[in-house]
Design an enzyme around this catalytic site. Structure first.
Site, PDB file in Angstrom:
ATOM      1  N   ASP A  16       1.578   8.183   0.777  1.00  0.00           N
ATOM      2  CA  ASP A  16       2.553   9.261   0.586  1.00  0.00           C
ATOM      3  C   ASP A  16       3.780   8.968   1.456  1.00  0.00           C
ATOM      4  OD1 ASP A  16       3.814  11.583  -0.092  1.00  0.00           O
ATOM      5  OD2 ASP A  16       2.395  12.924   0.897  1.00  0.00           O
ATOM      6  N   ASP A 112       7.169   9.088  -5.274  1.00  0.00           N
ATOM      7  CA  ASP A 112       6.988   8.723  -3.865  1.00  0.00           C
ATOM      8  C   ASP A 112       5.543   8.759  -3.376  1.00  0.00           C
ATOM      9  OD1 ASP A 112       6.708  11.460  -4.004  1.00  0.00           O
ATOM     10  OD2 ASP A 112       7.779  11.853  -2.133  1.00  0.00           O
ATOM     11  N   GLU A 113       4.578   8.755  -4.278  1.00  0.00           N
ATOM     12  CA  GLU A 113       3.187   8.724  -3.837  1.00  0.00           C
ATOM     13  C   GLU A 113       2.283   8.127  -4.910  1.00  0.00           C
ATOM     14  OE1 GLU A 113       1.018  12.532  -3.713  1.00  0.00           O
ATOM     15  OE2 GLU A 113       2.903  13.451  -4.355  1.00  0.00           O
TER      16      GLU A 113
END
Length: 404
Positions: A16, A112-113
């Site tokens: 993350d 983004d993860e």
């Protein structure tokens, strides 16, 4: 090294990125490092909303969805930049390319993860060593910080990555659940939002432990079949595999129809678009996605086909929102000739439980007020059929405005 891996079962990482948009801007402009930085939807307006902010800004109380004027009041020296989505997409690709150097089993969840299955990566080191290598690699290569959760399944890995930010690495085993997860308020559980937490509160489910021991019938009565799934998660049960193809399969969800006859009447065509919007909503909700990009396909009588898309400020899923975006695209691009086929597609999909972070405060409040109406419409259509109610579309023509 095998002793550090389970004899059966998986080892999954949840990677993350920390304050992703802000971190990308800092990596692009190192002079911003160590300064309070916020990314806002419209930095020129007082009513702009904070999309994300650096940890230096958070020390002043600045947080996501806060109004810009309020953030500047808390932090007068706050530096504000508008989002650069193209830059973020390019950096996101670089992140996942880097993760694939460690394992072929990488599943992006959002920009983004993502999850990485390292069960068969024993030659690289222990799970903690691999997590440390990934973290350092992202810092050294892209100058981006991340937190990583290590666990036997996706749910626990996600919960673990949230526990130490920024630059944290957390191991969460099933035996840790009673002491680490169960004491937490149920709202802190991945997959439980404010509305779900409120509904669970009506049956006295306040903590994750309460959820883990809740009655199945009571859970289904307040939040449906999803309640049993959440109960399984609260007990550390999550059979989902890390699927590298999941992102590709779910890049878009759409609905199209070849018309029974060529139609050139705008009112009829908009009625078709409205029905297609409802179909797209059903499919999105079934897979628990929302969309940030709506596209419309128009195929004419002469078989000429055009497709036009529109990026949206906030993710949407409700039929009236999808229809509104599709209608705008259609009216702008339809040449007036007879149409043979129409289609609507939702693209740039996000998992519904991640999307709240990208909603503006104004949109969230507006939609929250409409929720009882949506529920009522859904129940009526379920009982009496889908044609019992249709969404009205208001055209602000001069004639309409004259009507009493």
């Amino acid at each position: 090294m095998k002793k550090l891996y389970p004899k059966s079962g998986r080892v999954i990482l949840h990677v993350d990125m920390n304050s992703f948009f802000a971190s990308v801007e800092i990596a692009d402009d190192p002079s911003l490092k160590g300064k309070p930085l916020a990314i806002a939807g419209d930095a020129k307006q007082r009513k702009g909303i904070i999309v994300t902010c650096s940890y230096e800004a958070r020390k002043y109380g600045v947080k996501t969805t806060m109004q810009l004027w309020e953030a500047k009041k808390l932090c007068p020296k706050l530096i504000v930049k508008q989002p650069n989505h193209e830059r973020y997409r390019l950096v996101s690709r670089a992140i996942f390319d880097l993760l694939r150097r460690y394992s072929d089993l990488v599943e992006p969840v959002s920009i983004d993860e993502g999850y990485v299955d390292i069960t068969d990566c024993q030659e690289l080191g222990s799970p903690v060593q691999i997590a440390e290598m990934i973290q350092k690699d992202l810092l050294n290569t892209l100058d981006l910080p991340c937190s990583i959760g290590i666990a036997p399944n996706k749910f626990l890995a996600k919960m673990a990555s949230d526990m130490k930010k920024p630059l944290g690495i957390t191991i969460l085993r099933k035996r840790d659940i009673p002491g680490v997860l169960w004491p937490l308020p149920v709202i802190e559980m991945h997959g439980v939002g404010e509305k779900t937490a409120e509904k669970l509160g009506t049956i006295k489910v306040k903590t994750i432990k309460d959820l883990a021991h809740a009655n199945d019938l009571q859970l289904q009565s307040v939040i449906g079949i999803r309640g049993v799934q959440l109960k399984e998660r609260a007990n550390g049960i999550d059979p989902r595999k890390v699927d590298p193809e999941a992102a590709a399969v779910n890049k878009s969800i759409g609905s199209s129809i070849t018309l029974p006859r060529d139609i050139s009447n705008q009112s009829e065509l908009l009625s078709v678009l409205e029905k297609l919007s409802a179909n797209v909503t059903v499919r999105l909700k079934r897979k628990q996605y929302v969309t940030k990009n709506v596209s419309v396909m128009i195929k004419y009588k002469n078989r000429e086909t055009i497709t036009r898309s529109r990026m949206l400020e906030n993710p949407i899923v409700e039929p009236h929102d999808i229809f509104k975006a599709a209608k705008t695209l259609f009216i702008k691009n339809w040449n007036g000739h007879p149409v043979r086929l129409l289609g609507i597609t939702g693209q740039d999909l996000l998992k519904a439980d991640h999307a709240f972070e990208q909603l503006s405060l104004f949109s969230y409040e507006k939609e929250a007020k409409k929720e009882p109406l949506y529920d009522a419409i859904h129940q009526m259509k379920k009982k009496y059929g889908p044609s019992i109610l249709n969404i009205g579309v208001q055209d602000s023509s001069p004639e309409d405005k004259k009507k009493p």
